[in-house]
Scaffold this motif. Structure first.
Motif, PDB file in Angstrom:
ATOM      1  N   PRO A 105      -9.958  -9.650  15.652  1.00  0.00           N
ATOM      2  CA  PRO A 105     -11.129  -9.257  16.456  1.00  0.00           C
ATOM      3  C   PRO A 105     -10.798  -9.040  17.943  1.00  0.00           C
ATOM      4  O   PRO A 105     -11.321  -8.107  18.564  1.00  0.00           O
ATOM      5  N   TYR A 106      -9.908  -9.861  18.503  1.00  0.00           N
ATOM      6  CA  TYR A 106      -9.516  -9.670  19.906  1.00  0.00           C
ATOM      7  C   TYR A 106      -8.737  -8.373  20.066  1.00  0.00           C
ATOM      8  O   TYR A 106      -8.951  -7.612  21.004  1.00  0.00           O
ATOM      9  N   ARG A 107      -7.811  -8.134  19.111  1.00  0.00           N
ATOM     10  CA  ARG A 107      -6.992  -6.923  19.214  1.00  0.00           C
ATOM     11  C   ARG A 107      -7.882  -5.675  19.164  1.00  0.00           C
ATOM     12  O   ARG A 107      -7.734  -4.762  19.968  1.00  0.00           O
ATOM     13  N   LYS A 108      -8.851  -5.686  18.269  1.00  0.00           N
ATOM     14  CA  LYS A 108      -9.748  -4.528  18.146  1.00  0.00           C
ATOM     15  C   LYS A 108     -10.507  -4.277  19.444  1.00  0.00           C
ATOM     16  O   LYS A 108     -10.643  -3.145  19.895  1.00  0.00           O
ATOM     17  N   LYS A 109     -11.010  -5.383  20.038  1.00  0.00           N
ATOM     18  CA  LYS A 109     -11.781  -5.234  21.275  1.00  0.00           C
ATOM     19  C   LYS A 109     -10.907  -4.705  22.414  1.00  0.00           C
ATOM     20  O   LYS A 109     -11.341  -3.884  23.213  1.00  0.00           O
ATOM     21  N   MET A 110      -9.673  -5.218  22.477  1.00  0.00           N
ATOM     22  CA  MET A 110      -8.772  -4.753  23.547  1.00  0.00           C
ATOM     23  C   MET A 110      -8.381  -3.293  23.336  1.00  0.00           C
ATOM     24  O   MET A 110      -8.332  -2.515  24.290  1.00  0.00           O
ATOM     25  N   ASP A 111      -8.129  -2.924  22.086  1.00  0.00           N
ATOM     26  CA  ASP A 111      -7.797  -1.525  21.797  1.00  0.00           C
ATOM     27  C   ASP A 111      -8.957  -0.611  22.194  1.00  0.00           C
ATOM     28  O   ASP A 111      -8.756   0.434  22.817  1.00  0.00           O
ATOM     29  N   ALA A 112     -10.163  -1.062  21.849  1.00  0.00           N
ATOM     30  CA  ALA A 112     -11.340  -0.249  22.174  1.00  0.00           C
ATOM     31  C   ALA A 112     -11.503  -0.095  23.690  1.00  0.00           C
ATOM     32  O   ALA A 112     -11.981   0.926  24.178  1.00  0.00           O
ATOM     33  N   ALA A 113     -11.116  -1.147  24.431  1.00  0.00           N
ATOM     34  CA  ALA A 113     -11.238  -1.090  25.896  1.00  0.00           C
ATOM     35  C   ALA A 113     -10.033  -0.383  26.517  1.00  0.00           C
ATOM     36  O   ALA A 113      -9.964  -0.202  27.738  1.00  0.00           O
ATOM     37  N   GLY A 114      -9.062  -0.018  25.695  1.00  0.00           N
ATOM     38  CA  GLY A 114      -7.870   0.692  26.179  1.00  0.00           C
ATOM     39  C   GLY A 114      -6.969  -0.166  27.038  1.00  0.00           C
ATOM     40  O   GLY A 114      -6.409   0.284  28.028  1.00  0.00           O
ATOM     41  N   ILE A 115      -6.837  -1.432  26.673  1.00  0.00           N
ATOM     42  CA  ILE A 115      -5.964  -2.311  27.457  1.00  0.00           C
ATOM     43  C   ILE A 115      -4.974  -3.040  26.543  1.00  0.00           C
ATOM     44  O   ILE A 115      -5.339  -3.502  25.465  1.00  0.00           O
ATOM     45  N   ALA A 116      -3.734  -3.074  26.988  1.00  0.00           N
ATOM     46  CA  ALA A 116      -2.668  -3.713  26.209  1.00  0.00           C
ATOM     47  C   ALA A 116      -2.187  -4.959  26.960  1.00  0.00           C
ATOM     48  O   ALA A 116      -2.388  -5.059  28.170  1.00  0.00           O
ATOM     49  N   ARG A 170     -10.270  -6.557  33.526  1.00  0.00           N
ATOM     50  CA  ARG A 170     -10.197  -5.367  32.656  1.00  0.00           C
ATOM     51  C   ARG A 170     -10.392  -5.739  31.182  1.00  0.00           C
ATOM     52  O   ARG A 170     -10.587  -4.876  30.338  1.00  0.00           O
ATOM     53  N   LEU A 171     -10.297  -7.051  30.905  1.00  0.00           N
ATOM     54  CA  LEU A 171     -10.412  -7.495  29.501  1.00  0.00           C
ATOM     55  C   LEU A 171     -11.874  -7.628  29.076  1.00  0.00           C
ATOM     56  O   LEU A 171     -12.738  -7.948  29.890  1.00  0.00           O
ATOM     57  N   PRO A 172     -12.142  -7.408  27.783  1.00  0.00           N
ATOM     58  CA  PRO A 172     -13.532  -7.550  27.308  1.00  0.00           C
ATOM     59  C   PRO A 172     -13.989  -9.009  27.349  1.00  0.00           C
ATOM     60  O   PRO A 172     -13.166  -9.920  27.261  1.00  0.00           O
ATOM     61  N   PHE A 173     -15.292  -9.204  27.439  1.00  0.00           N
ATOM     62  CA  PHE A 173     -15.864 -10.555  27.418  1.00  0.00           C
ATOM     63  C   PHE A 173     -15.909 -11.091  25.990  1.00  0.00           C
ATOM     64  O   PHE A 173     -15.855 -10.324  25.031  1.00  0.00           O
ATOM     65  N   LYS A 230      -5.047 -23.455  25.683  1.00  0.00           N
ATOM     66  CA  LYS A 230      -5.486 -23.869  24.346  1.00  0.00           C
ATOM     67  C   LYS A 230      -4.746 -23.115  23.253  1.00  0.00           C
ATOM     68  O   LYS A 230      -4.525 -21.920  23.345  1.00  0.00           O
ATOM     69  N   GLU A 231      -4.400 -23.844  22.195  1.00  0.00           N
ATOM     70  CA  GLU A 231      -3.623 -23.238  21.103  1.00  0.00           C
ATOM     71  C   GLU A 231      -4.505 -22.728  19.961  1.00  0.00           C
ATOM     72  O   GLU A 231      -4.448 -21.574  19.585  1.00  0.00           O
ATOM     73  N   ALA A 232      -5.313 -23.625  19.378  1.00  0.00           N
ATOM     74  CA  ALA A 232      -6.036 -23.264  18.153  1.00  0.00           C
ATOM     75  C   ALA A 232      -7.095 -22.191  18.407  1.00  0.00           C
ATOM     76  O   ALA A 232      -7.215 -21.236  17.649  1.00  0.00           O
ATOM     77  N   LEU A 233      -7.848 -22.379  19.476  1.00  0.00           N
ATOM     78  CA  LEU A 233      -8.925 -21.425  19.763  1.00  0.00           C
ATOM     79  C   LEU A 233      -8.988 -21.100  21.248  1.00  0.00           C
ATOM     80  O   LEU A 233      -9.861 -21.559  21.973  1.00  0.00           O
ATOM     81  N   PRO A 234      -8.018 -20.286  21.704  1.00  0.00           N
ATOM     82  CA  PRO A 234      -8.124 -19.857  23.101  1.00  0.00           C
ATOM     83  C   PRO A 234      -9.315 -18.917  23.205  1.00  0.00           C
ATOM     84  O   PRO A 234      -9.729 -18.324  22.207  1.00  0.00           O
ATOM     85  N   ILE A 235      -9.866 -18.806  24.395  1.00  0.00           N
ATOM     86  CA  ILE A 235     -11.015 -17.917  24.519  1.00  0.00           C
ATOM     87  C   ILE A 235     -10.874 -17.106  25.797  1.00  0.00           C
ATOM     88  O   ILE A 235     -10.473 -17.622  26.838  1.00  0.00           O
ATOM     89  N   ILE A 236     -11.140 -15.830  25.688  1.00  0.00           N
ATOM     90  CA  ILE A 236     -10.923 -14.923  26.816  1.00  0.00           C
ATOM     91  C   ILE A 236     -12.261 -14.500  27.413  1.00  0.00           C
ATOM     92  O   ILE A 236     -13.129 -13.980  26.717  1.00  0.00           O
ATOM     93  N   ARG A 237     -12.406 -14.736  28.670  1.00  0.00           N
ATOM     94  CA  ARG A 237     -13.608 -14.334  29.426  1.00  0.00           C
ATOM     95  C   ARG A 237     -14.890 -14.730  28.699  1.00  0.00           C
ATOM     96  O   ARG A 237     -15.750 -13.901  28.398  1.00  0.00           O
TER      97      ARG A 237
END
Ligand SMILES: [Zn+2]
Length: 436
Positions: free
Chosen positions: A39-50, A62-65, A293-300
């Protein structure tokens, strides 16, 4: 006063050093999340960020919430980055609407959390030898166990009393000599009431400091708690999606909020409507990215909590940025006839009126097309009498204060002492009948 630290190197590190640690951790995290969580990869791809686009801390924006809905959509473990064999604990938040949100921890996550929590306790002046009365609920809620592991890591004695049975809690405090209290601020007031009922003078207890969190509370409420429990009241911040208690902690010298454990949690303040990052010092919605965090890091992660970041140095010597007391949540905000009202603002007004108790409820309804707001307030035991005229005067006085401070008209209903339902955790301050 001599200031103690849990990890003085990190807590007093110059900000440039801290920021380079944050960037290295952020880059590593983004790469790992991108490669392991679809799910994170899909969101980042959609936002055009690697991952390699993250070259500075500023690139974070630049990363999605991530929102609570993302956690629900991937219920229960869809956003975990490690195989379940590496998960040693799960917690979940109560799902008042829809599914609960589930969070997980590896062994190392528990280690990290315990250290962060121990650091928070030291920040509030706790030390080895303290008897720490932990009245946060034990169970799926992160409060109880999160604080518990930190207490043990610190080397103090944990009293795992959990929530409920206030009279028994008071007896334990008295007999065991509890020196530090952890609870929600509203539950602290329940304990004060129980002391009163049992005829226990708080000055006869050993309580020195209270660490209160898990719900927004006003500065006036702080004074009330300090006076009623005869202790220094400090503020702690945390939320399970980010870690649990200990994300930020007020030090004894700060009068401007809680130090964020920035080597683990990267904060931003955004405008909740435009989602733009706001300039330093502005008030808006808090957003956190976990760095370790290892198991469940969370971005923005959008917390919905409203606060402000304070970058000026703190007299305790910690260089960690501070977040001001949470004044409300974007989803707590009531709109009454077009005026924005936060329960904490109502509380602020009530706490300045001597004759009433800090127990209240806001009932919002609609008559025809118009919103109505009624405020139920408990009158203090001493003031409560059958002198109707005096009570009427008091009701009108509160009504005027609310009108002056918030710009809304509300009906005030004074009720007898101890008639508003007490909570064992977070208090229910608002009943919004418009949604029913
Ligand atoms: Zn400080």
């Amino acid at each position: 006063m001599k200031v103690r630290y849990w990890n003085d190197e990190i807590e007093t590190m110059p900000r440039t050093g801290l920021e380079s640690i944050q960037l290295i951790r952020l880059q590593k995290l983004i790469t790992r999340v991108y490669t392991t969580v679809e799910p994170y990869r899909k969101k980042m791809d959609a936002a055009g960020i690697a991952p390699e686009d993250i070259q500075s801390l500023d690139d974070l924006r630049r990363l999605p919430f991530t929102t609570k809905d993302d956690l629900r959509d991937n219920y229960p473990f869809g956003l975990f980055t490690v195989p379940m064999e590496e998960v040693v604990r799960v917690h979940a938040s109560s799902g008042t609407t829809g599914k609960p949100t589930v969070v997980g921890y590896t062994q190392k996550d528990i280690e990290t959390w315990s250290n962060i929590m121990a650091r928070s306790l030291v920040c509030a002046g706790a030390h080895k030898g303290d008897m720490i009365h932990n009245a946060y609920g034990y169970g799926l809620f992160t409060g109880g166990l999160g604080a518990h592991y930190g207490i043990e890591r610190l080397g103090a004695a944990a009293i795992p009393v959990s929530g409920g049975n206030s009279r028994r809690q008071v007896t334990i405090m008295k007999d065991f000599g509890s020196t530090v209290l952890l609870s929600t601020p509203s539950y602290a007031l329940n304990l004060a009431e129980a002391m009163d009922t049992l005829g226990v003078d708080p000055r006869s207890l050993s309580l020195r400091v209270g660490i209160f969190g898990a719900e927004p509370w006003s500065e006036n409420m702080r004074e009330e708690v300090e006076q009623k429990l005869n202790l220094k009241a400090t503020d702690i911040y945390g939320l399970s999606e980010v870690m649990g208690p200990g994300v930020a902690m007020e030090c004894l010298l700060s009068n401007k909020g809680m130090h964020i454990m920035e080597d683990h949690f990267l904060p931003e303040i955004i405008d909740p409507d435009t989602e733009e990052v706001l300039p330093p010092g502005e008030t808006g919605e808090l957003v956190f990215t976990t760095l370790t965090k290892e198991a469940l890091p969370i971005i923005r992660y959008r917390t919905k909590d409203i606060s402000r970041l304070v970058y000026e140095p703190c007299s305790c010597g910690r260089t960690l940025v501070r977040m001001e007391k949470v004044t409300g949540r974007t989803d707590d905000m009531l709109i009454i006839r077009g005026v924005n009202v936060f329960p904490s603002q109502v509380e602020h007004v009530l706490m300045s009126v001597d004759e009433v108790e800090p127990h209240y409820q806001i009932v919002v309804d609609r008559e025809g097309n118009l919103d109505t707001m009624q405020l139920l307030v408990e009158v203090g035991e001493q003031f409560f009498s059958d002198k109707i005229r005096q009570l009427q005067g008091l009701g009108l006085h509160i009504q005027k204060e609310i009108k002056d401070y918030l710009g809304v008209t509300c009906k005030v209903k004074l009720v007898e002492p101890k008639t508003i339902e007490r909570s064992e955790g977070k208090a229910q301050r608002v009943i919004d009948k418009r949604k029913i």
